[in-house]
Design a protein around this motif. Structure first.
Motif, PDB file in Angstrom:
ATOM      1  N   LYS A 140      -9.001   4.861  16.692  1.00  0.00           N
ATOM      2  CA  LYS A 140      -8.296   4.438  15.482  1.00  0.00           C
ATOM      3  C   LYS A 140      -8.043   2.944  15.545  1.00  0.00           C
ATOM      4  CE  LYS A 140      -4.736   5.659  12.209  1.00  0.00           C
ATOM      5  NZ  LYS A 140      -3.908   6.762  11.727  1.00  0.00           N
ATOM      6  N   THR A 141      -8.316   2.264  14.424  1.00  0.00           N
ATOM      7  CA  THR A 141      -8.092   0.829  14.309  1.00  0.00           C
ATOM      8  C   THR A 141      -7.272   0.552  13.058  1.00  0.00           C
ATOM      9  OG1 THR A 141     -10.206   0.346  15.380  1.00  0.00           O
ATOM     10  CG2 THR A 141      -9.195  -1.428  14.120  1.00  0.00           C
ATOM     11  N   LEU A 142      -6.267  -0.306  13.190  1.00  0.00           N
ATOM     12  CA  LEU A 142      -5.463  -0.674  12.047  1.00  0.00           C
ATOM     13  C   LEU A 142      -5.074  -2.139  12.138  1.00  0.00           C
ATOM     14  CD1 LEU A 142      -1.804   0.493  12.485  1.00  0.00           C
ATOM     15  CD2 LEU A 142      -3.525   1.177  14.128  1.00  0.00           C
ATOM     16  N   THR A 143      -4.781  -2.718  10.973  1.00  0.00           N
ATOM     17  CA  THR A 143      -4.361  -4.110  10.903  1.00  0.00           C
ATOM     18  C   THR A 143      -2.843  -4.178  10.975  1.00  0.00           C
ATOM     19  OG1 THR A 143      -6.266  -4.680   9.539  1.00  0.00           O
ATOM     20  CG2 THR A 143      -4.418  -6.207   9.517  1.00  0.00           C
ATOM     21  N   ILE A 144      -2.323  -5.067  11.824  1.00  0.00           N
ATOM     22  CA  ILE A 144      -0.880  -5.258  11.926  1.00  0.00           C
ATOM     23  C   ILE A 144      -0.551  -6.709  11.602  1.00  0.00           C
ATOM     24  CG2 ILE A 144      -0.574  -3.406  13.595  1.00  0.00           C
ATOM     25  CD1 ILE A 144      -0.377  -5.552  15.789  1.00  0.00           C
ATOM     26  N   ASP A 145       0.622  -6.910  11.018  1.00  0.00           N
ATOM     27  CA  ASP A 145       1.096  -8.253  10.673  1.00  0.00           C
ATOM     28  C   ASP A 145       2.324  -8.531  11.530  1.00  0.00           C
ATOM     29  OD1 ASP A 145       1.469 -10.668   9.517  1.00  0.00           O
ATOM     30  OD2 ASP A 145       1.961  -9.928   7.516  1.00  0.00           O
ATOM     31  N   VAL A 146       2.201  -9.411  12.503  1.00  0.00           N
ATOM     32  CA  VAL A 146       3.271  -9.698  13.454  1.00  0.00           C
ATOM     33  C   VAL A 146       4.067 -10.905  12.969  1.00  0.00           C
ATOM     34  CG1 VAL A 146       3.823 -10.266  15.846  1.00  0.00           C
ATOM     35  CG2 VAL A 146       1.873  -8.785  15.332  1.00  0.00           C
ATOM     36  N   ASN A 147       5.382 -10.718  12.774  1.00  0.00           N
ATOM     37  CA  ASN A 147       6.290 -11.787  12.361  1.00  0.00           C
ATOM     38  C   ASN A 147       7.346 -12.002  13.437  1.00  0.00           C
ATOM     39  OD1 ASN A 147       5.202 -12.264   9.662  1.00  0.00           O
ATOM     40  ND2 ASN A 147       5.996 -10.221   9.188  1.00  0.00           N
TER      41      ASN A 147
END
Length: 815
Positions: A86-93
């Motif tokens: 499984k691959t997903l895009t994450i947005d790290v803040n």
């Protein structure tokens, strides 16, 4: 001395500003069907820094922790033998930790026990039993949609087959169906309409009580949904509430035109086995009035809402959570204070209106992986909703100022005011949801359960008939309890490595009308062919109750006894069928097309031959007064949908949706007509791009264009309209006319700055940036200057509406 302190402060701020921000990424990996933790899964965050590996392996609880990940957008991958990658895009803040719940699917095992591993594509729904007409509602993805106002319903209106009813409300029309057919669900239970200023029986309103800051990724179903979902003939929004951070205390503050918000979350114990999440919002729409900006009403609405979730991780893989959502609103539309004559007054132009609503739901949810193969989930909840209103009728005349001169103007003078209507509905409900999932092996899974709702309602309403000038007439005077029971069972069969089949049975019983749906079958099929292509099909039977107050509308006989004309209305029923094809192109592009046909029957229509049918009700601010209905109406919806989507994995996203459809119905007069929601076509184009301004800053630009067929309407019966002081249409030619086509262009601009432990964001959402004058509806509006003119006014959609907000996220380490 002051200079030294100033210099020191400047140095500290400079060092703080140029520090390289990073953030922790952590979460939990679980089986997508039994929700049992996955031990030993390898989790990797792929960043641009090739000199360092950011990764971890899940522990016995399925948990992982990856510290000091650079801020920005990255690809996260999960791999383990026996499960699909499984691959997903994450947005790290920098202001908030990235906390993830990652379900993965067990790989298909053939008879030779060879494990076949395939990658899962972006955007797949959470519910593994849904194989057709379902969309994943990604909070991170949909929050970028311009014009959505952080409202889940408005976000969903961008999906193919879905459209909004009008700019001022978030009612959603799914494949030509009435918004009445939409069910909102949280933690397995159906909740009341989660909107401020919600008319009883409706499913939408001007402002959502739900806030996407408390939501996790959810599912939206449009047709032939799995057997666990019932009491709907149109759509189900299955919402997931996220848990608070169980390691660090984090806070979010937001100020904008639509409200001032505060959110806090963090651990409740040092062990990290419990967390809290609490938020509240209060309206700031009064800013519009002070700045002279129109918001669609002549009065300023007031509202507030909040939500909470407390979560405890117990022994033996169990989990307990206490959650709640609620809101309250009111508005006063005082036509009596409007002395300047205009033909475009909001609301009915002959009365003052006082309107208020309230909604709340709270419950306990318990989940446990009884074994690696069996999973239990149960929820016990209480919900409450209230709508109340009062109308005061105005007797007025026009005064002419500076008569006979070039400056001749008109002034409205109120002669007298008297109450003409008042009502109050209160609905209490205790709900219980129980579901047990058992996986026999990688090929067979079964899920069974029971949904039970116990209602107690109090409905009061009386009105003064202006036609006869008689005493007040009671239209609702009811108090009672009843129950809705929905058992279900669902089976999933992975027939081959490439083919899945689901089959289920659902039934429901409603004691108020003594209605039983019978056994309703549901069926789904998906075949994954080569090159990331799939074909799918499905069918299902569905039933739905009518709005609660429609059952108890009554008249009195000559002996003064109540006569309930509609207490024995049956369910509205529907048969859904659909077939489709999709293809994943690369890592982030997807094309999907789907054709569907829906047959509706047992629809309530008037006993006397007419065009009236409940299929046309459910949008707007008006109740409806059904008198003597029968379940003999029918309807059909069929259409073709296309979605082209590029998920936001790097720096931009694209979503293009097209819907071509036809929606017809037959009333008690036997004539086939267009439904009120038959716009025939809807086209949406959305796109957004993020521009990096160094390591810490970014600017995002978004664009949305919508083009849709105009709303249907008929010819006004002027005599009856004047008689009853409300808009009444003729049967002849009903819904043969339509407003001109709808067009709207929205623009969204966001600036984000990541400091060490703080994220600042400023956004500007420019709704209807071209100020397009779209028509909304017709309204009863007597012309005081010329009584011979038809008492009709055109209501327009919202014009240009600039919405801004400032948001700040920051965290404190528990250390």
């Amino acid at each position: 001395m002051l200079k030294h302190y100033t210099l020191l402060l400047f140095c500290l701020l400079t060092a703080y500003s140029f520090a390289q921000p990073s953030q922790n990424v952590r979460g939990r990996v679980m089986d997508s069907e039994t929700f049992s933790p996955i031990t030993g899964a390898k989790v990797i965050v792929n960043t641009r820094d090739t000199t360092k590996v950011y990764g971890a392996v899940t522990d016995d609880n399925g948990s992982f922790f990856i510290p000091d990940v650079p801020i920005g957008k990255h690809q996260l991958s999960v791999t383990i033998f026996g499960y699909d990658d499984k691959t997903l895009t994450i947005d790290v803040n920098s202001g908030k930790e990235t906390v993830l719940e990652i379900p993965i699917t067990e790989s298909y095992v053939s008879q030779s026990e060879e494990v076949i591993v395939t990658a899962r594509k972006s955007g797949e729904v959470i519910n593994e039993l849904a194989l057709i007409s379902a969309r994943q509602f990604s909070v991170e993805e949909t929050d970028r949609y311009p014009g959505s106002r952080s409202d889940p319903a408005r976000m969903a209106s961008n999906f193919a087959g879905v459209q909004g009813a009008d700019d001022s409300r978030n009612d959603i029309i799914v494949r030509g169906n009435s918004p009445l057919g939409v069910v909102w669900r949280v933690e397995g239970i159906d909740i009341p309409n989660p909107s401020h200023f919600a008319i009883s029986g409706s499913t939408g309103g001007p402002v959502s009580i739900l806030n996407n800051k408390i939501l996790g990724n959810s599912d939206f179903f449009m047709s032939a949904f799995p057997a666990e979902y019932g009491n709907s003939t149109a759509a189900v929004f299955d919402l997931k509430l996220r848990n608070g951070n169980n390691q660090n205390h984090e806070f979010t503050g937001q100020f904008g035109f639509l409200g001032t918000e505060l959110l806090a979350e963090g651990p409740m114990s040092k062990s990290g086995n419990s967390s809290y999440l609490v938020m509240g919002r209060y309206s700031t729409l009064s800013l519009f009035k002070s700045m002279g900006i129109q918001i669609g009403t002549d009065a300023v609405p007031t509202y507030g809402d909040g939500a909470f979730k407390f979560n405890w991780r117990l022994k033996n893989g169990a989990n307990l959570s206490l959650f709640g959502i609620g809101g309250k609103s009111k508005i006063e539309i005082l036509i009596s204070e409007q002395t300047e004559y205009t033909t475009e007054l909001y609301g009915e132009g002959d009365r003052d209106q006082y309107f208020g609503t309230a909604m709340a739901v709270s419950g306990l949810n318990y989940k446990q992986s009884i074994s690696e193969k069996t999973y239990l989930s149960t929820t016990l909840a209480y919900s409450y909703e209230e709508q109340k209103s009062k109308h005061n009728y105005l007797l007025r005349h026009l005064d002419t100022l500076d008569k006979g001169t070039e400056n001749e103007t008109y002034r409205i003078v109120v002669d007298s005011i008297f109450q003409m209507m008042g009502y109050k509905y209160q609905h209490h409900k205790v709900s219980h949801h129980l579901a047990i999932t058992h996986k026999f092996n990688t090929r067979h899974l079964i899920k069974a359960g029971l949904n039970t709702d116990l209602y107690y309602v109090v409905q009061r309403d009386s009105a003064l008939p202006l036609v006869t000038d008689s005493i007040f007439e009671k239209r609702w005077d009811y108090e009672g309890a009843y129950i809705l029971i929905q058992p279900f069972v669902q089976w999933k069969w992975r027939a081959t490595e490439k083919m899945d089949v689901t089959a289920g049975l659902h039934a429901q019983y409603f004691s108020l009308s003594n209605s039983f749906s019978g056994i309703e079958p549901r069926l789904g099929w998906r075949w994954r062919i080569k090159n990331n292509q799939s074909v799918f099909a499905g069918a299902g039977m569905h039933s739905q109750t009518q709005p609660l107050y429609t059952y108890t509308y009554h008249r009195y006989d000559t002996n003064g006894d109540k006569i309930y004309h509609n207490k024995h209305m049956d369910f509205s029923k529907s048969i859904h069928t659909g077939i489709g094809y999709d293809i994943a192109i690369g890592k982030s592009w997807n094309i999907k097309t789907e054709a569907y046909y829906q047959h509706l029957y047992s629809l309530p229509v008037s006993i006397q031959p007419s065009y009236y049918s409940l299929i046309n009700m459910g949008a707007g601010f008006q109740r409806f007064f059904p008198d003597s209905l029968k379940n003999t109406g029918t309807g059909t919806n069929y259409g073709l949908e296309l979605t082209l989507q590029k998920f936001f994995d790097k720096s931009f996203f694209v979503l293009v949706t097209a819907s071509l459809y036809d929606s017809k119905y037959k009333g008690s007069d036997g004539i086939i007509r267009n439904t009120s929601y038959n716009g025939n076509y809807v086209f949406n184009v959305l796109s957004g791009k993020e521009f990096k301004l160094g390591v810490k800053q970014s600017i995002s630009l978004g664009l949305k264009a919508t083009y849709a067929g105009g709303q249907r309407y008929g010819y006004v019966d002027v005599a009856e309209t004047e008689k009853y002081h409300e808009l009444i249409f003729l049967s002849d030619g009903f819904n043969t006319r339509r407003f001109r086509n709808y067009f709207r262009l929205d623009v969204k601009i966001n600036w984000k700055y990541n400091a060490k432990k703080t994220t600042h964001e400023i956004g500007l959402d420019l709704v209807n940036v071209l100020n397009t004058k779209n028509l909304l509806s017709l309204a009863y509006a007597p012309n005081l200057s010329d009584p011979t003119v038809e008492p009709i006014a055109e209501k327009r959609q919202l014009g240009f509406l600039p919405l801004f907000y400032y948001k700040i996220d920051f965290r404190f380490s528990k250390k």
